[in-house]
Design a protein around this motif. Sequence first.
Motif, PDB file in Angstrom:
ATOM      1  N   GLY A   1       6.062  39.825  -2.432  1.00 13.09           N
ATOM      2  CA  GLY A   1       5.383  41.117  -2.373  1.00 13.09           C
ATOM      3  C   GLY A   1       3.999  41.036  -1.763  1.00 13.09           C
ATOM      4  O   GLY A   1       3.416  39.955  -1.609  1.00 13.09           O
ATOM      5  N   GLY A   2       3.515  42.182  -1.369  1.00  8.05           N
ATOM      6  CA  GLY A   2       2.142  42.275  -0.864  1.00  8.05           C
ATOM      7  C   GLY A   2       1.941  41.737   0.539  1.00  8.05           C
ATOM      8  O   GLY A   2       0.827  41.393   0.929  1.00  8.05           O
ATOM      9  N   THR A   3       3.023  41.630   1.314  1.00  8.11           N
ATOM     10  CA  THR A   3       2.866  41.074   2.669  1.00  8.11           C
ATOM     11  C   THR A   3       2.873  42.146   3.756  1.00  8.11           C
ATOM     12  O   THR A   3       2.762  41.835   4.938  1.00  8.11           O
ATOM     13  N   GLY A   4       3.044  43.402   3.368  1.00  8.59           N
ATOM     14  CA  GLY A   4       3.190  44.460   4.374  1.00  8.59           C
ATOM     15  C   GLY A   4       1.872  45.059   4.825  1.00  8.59           C
ATOM     16  O   GLY A   4       0.834  44.389   4.809  1.00  8.59           O
TER      17      GLY A   4
ATOM     18  N   ASP B   1      -1.848  45.542   0.153  1.00  8.31           N
ATOM     19  CA  ASP B   1      -1.128  44.297   0.463  1.00  8.31           C
ATOM     20  C   ASP B   1      -2.121  43.211   0.894  1.00  8.31           C
ATOM     21  O   ASP B   1      -2.580  43.201   2.047  1.00  8.31           O
TER      22      ASP B   1
ATOM     23  N   SER C   1      15.044  36.866   9.871  1.00  8.64           N
ATOM     24  CA  SER C   1      15.088  38.221   9.316  1.00  8.64           C
ATOM     25  C   SER C   1      15.176  39.284  10.408  1.00  8.64           C
ATOM     26  O   SER C   1      15.733  40.367  10.182  1.00  8.64           O
TER      27      SER C   1
ATOM     28  N   THR D   1      17.045  42.876  10.260  1.00  3.79           N
ATOM     29  CA  THR D   1      16.341  44.153  10.423  1.00  3.79           C
ATOM     30  C   THR D   1      15.091  43.955  11.270  1.00  3.79           C
ATOM     31  O   THR D   1      14.340  42.992  11.047  1.00  3.79           O
TER      32      THR D   1
ATOM     33  N   ARG E   1      12.566  45.539  11.000  1.00  2.00           N
ATOM     34  CA  ARG E   1      11.397  45.737  10.135  1.00  2.00           C
ATOM     35  C   ARG E   1      10.787  44.417   9.670  1.00  2.00           C
ATOM     36  O   ARG E   1       9.690  44.397   9.109  1.00  2.00           O
ATOM     37  N   ALA E   2      11.532  43.330   9.869  1.00  2.00           N
ATOM     38  CA  ALA E   2      10.994  42.016   9.498  1.00  2.00           C
ATOM     39  C   ALA E   2       9.673  41.747  10.217  1.00  2.00           C
ATOM     40  O   ALA E   2       8.831  40.994   9.717  1.00  2.00           O
TER      41      ALA E   2
ATOM     42  N   SER F   1       6.404  42.096   8.205  1.00  6.16           N
ATOM     43  CA  SER F   1       5.946  41.153   7.181  1.00  6.16           C
ATOM     44  C   SER F   1       4.820  40.290   7.756  1.00  6.16           C
ATOM     45  O   SER F   1       4.974  39.690   8.815  1.00  6.16           O
TER      46      SER F   1
ATOM     47  N   PRO G   1       8.748  38.259   1.312  1.00  5.51           N
ATOM     48  CA  PRO G   1       8.568  39.710   1.263  1.00  5.51           C
ATOM     49  C   PRO G   1       8.848  40.254  -0.141  1.00  5.51           C
ATOM     50  O   PRO G   1       9.192  39.486  -1.052  1.00  5.51           O
ATOM     51  N   GLY G   2       8.752  41.560  -0.305  1.00  3.73           N
ATOM     52  CA  GLY G   2       8.778  42.124  -1.651  1.00  3.73           C
ATOM     53  C   GLY G   2      10.140  42.517  -2.206  1.00  3.73           C
ATOM     54  O   GLY G   2      10.368  42.411  -3.409  1.00  3.73           O
TER      55      GLY G   2
ATOM     56  N   LYS H   1      16.370  42.089  -1.740  1.00  4.27           N
ATOM     57  CA  LYS H   1      17.237  41.798  -0.592  1.00  4.27           C
ATOM     58  C   LYS H   1      16.500  40.886   0.405  1.00  4.27           C
ATOM     59  O   LYS H   1      17.044  39.878   0.875  1.00  4.27           O
ATOM     60  N   ALA H   2      15.278  41.238   0.715  1.00  4.22           N
ATOM     61  CA  ALA H   2      14.498  40.447   1.666  1.00  4.22           C
ATOM     62  C   ALA H   2      14.207  39.056   1.126  1.00  4.22           C
ATOM     63  O   ALA H   2      14.217  38.064   1.864  1.00  4.22           O
TER      64      ALA H   2
ATOM     65  N   GLU I   1      17.447  36.983   1.517  1.00  4.25           N
ATOM     66  CA  GLU I   1      17.693  36.640   2.923  1.00  4.25           C
ATOM     67  C   GLU I   1      16.729  35.548   3.400  1.00  4.25           C
ATOM     68  O   GLU I   1      17.133  34.604   4.078  1.00  4.25           O
ATOM     69  N   SER I   2      15.475  35.684   3.016  1.00  2.77           N
ATOM     70  CA  SER I   2      14.452  34.749   3.510  1.00  2.77           C
ATOM     71  C   SER I   2      14.584  33.385   2.844  1.00  2.77           C
ATOM     72  O   SER I   2      14.583  32.345   3.510  1.00  2.77           O
TER      73      SER I   2
HETATM   74  N1  MTE Z   1      12.847  40.504   5.675  1.00  5.40           N
HETATM   75  C1  MTE Z   1      14.162  40.487   5.404  1.00  5.40           C
HETATM   76  N2  MTE Z   1      14.819  39.351   5.519  1.00  5.40           N
HETATM   77  N3  MTE Z   1      14.837  41.601   5.021  1.00  5.40           N
HETATM   78  C2  MTE Z   1      14.182  42.788   4.879  1.00  5.40           C
HETATM   79  O1  MTE Z   1      14.837  43.774   4.489  1.00  5.40           O
HETATM   80  N4  MTE Z   1      12.007  43.968   5.009  1.00  5.40           N
HETATM   81  C3  MTE Z   1      10.777  44.072   5.786  1.00  5.40           C
HETATM   82  C4  MTE Z   1       9.967  42.775   5.880  1.00  5.40           C
HETATM   83  N5  MTE Z   1      10.805  41.603   5.815  1.00  5.40           N
HETATM   84  C5  MTE Z   1      12.770  42.845   5.148  1.00  5.40           C
HETATM   85  C6  MTE Z   1      12.134  41.641   5.555  1.00  5.40           C
HETATM   86  C7  MTE Z   1       9.901  45.182   5.442  1.00  5.40           C
HETATM   87  S1  MTE Z   1      10.627  46.737   5.450  1.00  5.40           S
HETATM   88  C8  MTE Z   1       8.539  45.035   5.190  1.00  5.40           C
HETATM   89  S2  MTE Z   1       7.527  46.396   5.075  1.00  5.40           S
HETATM   90  C9  MTE Z   1       7.937  43.695   5.102  1.00  5.40           C
HETATM   91  O2  MTE Z   1       8.938  42.712   4.928  1.00  5.40           O
HETATM   92  C10 MTE Z   1       6.852  43.529   4.058  1.00  5.40           C
HETATM   93  O3  MTE Z   1       7.352  43.624   2.759  1.00  5.40           O
HETATM   94  P1  MTE Z   1       6.409  43.621   1.469  1.00  5.40           P
HETATM   95  O4  MTE Z   1       5.260  44.541   1.724  1.00  5.40           O
HETATM   96  O5  MTE Z   1       7.291  44.115   0.362  1.00  5.40           O
HETATM   97  O6  MTE Z   1       5.936  42.228   1.204  1.00  5.40           O
END
Ligand code: MTE
Length: 163
Positions: free
Chosen positions: A70-73, A78, A103, A107, A109-110, A113, A129-130, A133-134, A137-138
Amino acid sequence: MYRTGIVTLSDKGAAGEREDLSGAVIREILEQAGFEVVSYKILADEGEDLKAELVRLSDEVKCDLVLTTGGTGFSPRDVTPEATLAIADRNAPGIAEAMRAYSMTVTKRAMLSRAVSVIRKSTLIINLPGSPKAVRESLEYILDTLSHGLEILSGKGGECARK
Ligand code: MTE
């Protein structure tokens, strides 16, 4: 068996308003892989508190590995990467790069992060990530290679096999 600490960064989690599913996923994956979880905490998204916890886990608890979630966005709250970099001795960027690269195949959206991976003394610290699911995967992607890095960092194993 590697000593591992888990830190979940979540304002809602710390206030007891949200169950910490991500921390539970990390614990499950680590224990299945034979790692020992010696510390687990939920903190609000406060940089100073996270810095103090990372220093404690490295210098006092002597964890081999610390995983944050968490807190990486991009939210103003964050602050995980900044707190992690602030207490680091050495950068180990490849791990965060690898997680993002993999990642990105799941997605786009990775790319949002800002996670970092660093070394403090003999402790490897990695931001995940937070979302649960993420996290899965990570962490599942890096786990087997992580063991080799930890072997070298702890001095228990040395040589990278040359092929
Ligand atoms: N990485 C993976 N493997 N799968 C994901 O669904 N989501 C992303 C990213 N990394 C995601 C991912 C999203 S949507 C965001 S905003 C960032 O991680 C930051 O997440 P955080 O703020 O929860 O740390």
